[in-house]
Each structure stands twice: as C-alpha cells, then as structure tokens.
Scaffold this active site. Structure first.
Site, short mmCIF file in Angstrom:
data_model
loop_
_atom_site.label_atom_id
_atom_site.label_comp_id
_atom_site.label_asym_id
_atom_site.label_seq_id
_atom_site.Cartn_x
_atom_site.Cartn_y
_atom_site.Cartn_z
N ASP A 223 0.81 -1.23 0.00
CA ASP A 223 0.00 0.00 0.00
C ASP A 223 0.84 1.27 0.00
O ASP A 223 0.39 2.33 0.47
CB ASP A 223 -0.95 0.02 1.21
CG ASP A 223 -1.95 -1.12 1.17
OD1 ASP A 223 -2.31 -1.56 0.07
OD2 ASP A 223 -2.37 -1.58 2.25
N GLU A 224 2.05 1.20 -0.53
CA GLU A 224 2.92 2.38 -0.53
C GLU A 224 3.37 2.77 -1.94
O GLU A 224 4.28 3.58 -2.09
CB GLU A 224 4.13 2.15 0.37
CG GLU A 224 3.77 2.04 1.85
CD GLU A 224 4.99 1.98 2.75
OE1 GLU A 224 6.10 2.21 2.25
OE2 GLU A 224 4.82 1.70 3.95
#
Length: 279
Positions: A223-224
């Site tokens: 999720d980055e």
C-alpha cells in the site's frame, strides 16, 4: 487524420518546448493539446502532447525527438487504441460492477479481457456480461503456485494493465516485478493512514471525521506505491463501522474509475514514488 499521444520525460533544460514543437512541425503534426510540468527539485521535465496528422513512421519521429532531447530521455508514442486489462477480484462486487458496466457500454476506455477471482462468487455476474471468468483457488496450493496460475491466465492475453478491484490477497514481489508499473489497486483508506486490513474498523476506533480511498500503483511495499488519485468524505459520530464501510465503497468506486480513466488516457507519469497527473 491519425491521432497520436506523445509522452516525454527527461532532464529539464532551456528550450525543450521549442525543440519538441519544431520536430513535430517538421512532420506536419498539429498539436491539439500540450501539457508540461517541471519538477524543479529533481530537474525533471514531463510533457504530454496530443497531435493529429498523417504519420507514416513512428520510429523515425521518436528518433528525431530523442536527437533533440537530453541524454536518457524517454519518449513514448501511443496511437489511438484501447488498453487491454485483466481484473482481479475476491468477493466484493462494487468496483467490479462499475468496471464491467462501463465496459459493456463502451465507456471504460479499455477492454476487459478477463476477470480472475479466488472465489466463485462473481462468476455469474461477470459471465452474464460476456466476460471470461477464471477461478483460481488460493486454499489448495502455496502462494507461488497460486500466483503462477494467475500469471498463466493473464499471459494468454496481451494485457496492458492489471486492476485489483478489491482483490484481497497480498501479491509477492516476484509477481509485482513481472508487471512493473502495470498493476493498479484501490485501497479502502486515505493512504498513508490505516494501511493493511480492516481500515474502516481502524478509522472508527480512531474516531476520524474523514474517510477516504486511494488508487495507486502496486509496488513491493504494501500500500505504498505511487498514488494516482484520492478522495474523502466527511463522517461524524453517527457513523458506525457498517455506515463507514457503506460510504467508503461509494468513494472506492469513484476513485478507482477516475484513476483508470486517467491511466487509459495516458495522463499519468510515475516519477520515483510519486505521480505527475495531467488532468
């Protein structure tokens, strides 16, 4: 008249726009729209140019542009052609339904080649709209075998992008590296807040007044990856977890479809862990 989109990224220097437009004029190409951005901190130049004209040799034009740009410039020429996508799902239908309905009515800007799910839940809906559905069970095989089966399906098609429409499985670094810059995810949180599982429960317990969703490219870091677009909605003390989930799903659909539209129209550049988006 042909339509052509040109994407350019390179080191910034004086006279770039003049050099680019001179090359295009020499090829009798008419500039319909041109957007540029300079990242001053990194001395980087980005441009998206929409042209019309009669172009007989894309490679010649690309070479002419490269000759007039700084070393290590990247030039991509894109003819008017719909992108081909595969959609990965689990059991939630709200994002998939938006994608398939737009695909059915030819307003998605891409063709959905197939849907791949690790449950059978969404097969009936998908096949009713004439899209092939492939079930890959994640329970009876290890992670590599599971992902290899998915890759084998994807590789049957000439896929431009893979869309994770609420695909609730963490992909390995090996899988992600096989499709660099080609995997788009919708995360049910306003990243970087509430990373990982149960973000609405996390948000409720934190007592937030804003919830959101984030569409981003997938990288090795959970999720980055580079963020494409985000939206938020206000909530208050009347919202429990269920109400937050319901409101969040509406944001998720909106954010994912907006991100896909930008990508399918070649309006997104990735620069490190950031994006430049020409709306």
């Amino acid at each position: 008249m042909e339509q052509l989109t040109i994407l350019i990224s390179c080191i910034d220097q004086v006279g770039l726009v003049t050099d680019i437009t001179r090359v295009l004029a020499a090829q009798q190409l008419n500039i319909v729209a041109m957007r540029e951005f300079v990242d001053e901190d990194n001395c980087a130049f980005f441009a998206r140019i929409a042209c019309t004209g009669n172009l007989s040799d894309n490679n010649y034009l690309r070479n002419q542009l490269l000759e007039n740009l700084p070393n290590a410039a990247e030039v991509t020429l894109i003819s008017e052609q719909k992108k081909q996508i595969a959609v990965l799902v689990t059991r939630e239908y709200h994002c998939l339904s938006e994608i398939l309905i737009k695909d059915h009515f030819k307003t998605l800007g891409a063709n959905v080649c197939c849907v791949i799910g690790n449950y059978e839940s969404l097969r009936d809906f998908t096949e009713k709209l004439g899209i092939p559905y492939f079930y890959v069970d994640h329970n009876d095989k290890n992670k590599q075998a599971f992902e290899d089966e998915i890759k084998a399906i994807i590789n049957r098609y000439q896929i431009d992008y893979i869309v994770l429409a609420k695909f609730m499985r963490i992909l390995s670094a090996d899988f992600v590296s096989a499709y660099p810059g080609k995997i788009i995810n919708i995360h049910h949180s306003f990243l970087p807040a509430f990373i990982g599982a149960n973000p609405y429960k996390q948000a409720f317990e934190r007592g937030v007044k804003i919830i959101g969703a984030t569409a981003h490219f997938v990288t090795d870091n959970l999720d980055e990856g580079p963020i494409i677009t985000q939206h938020t909605n206000h909530v208050d003390h009347n919202f429990g977890v269920k109400e937050m989930v319901r409101a969040g799903k509406e944001i998720e659909k909106k954010v994912l479809l907006e991100a896909l539209e930008l990508i399918f129209e070649d309006r997104v550049f990735v620069s490190g862990n950031k994006t430049i988006v020409f709306k």
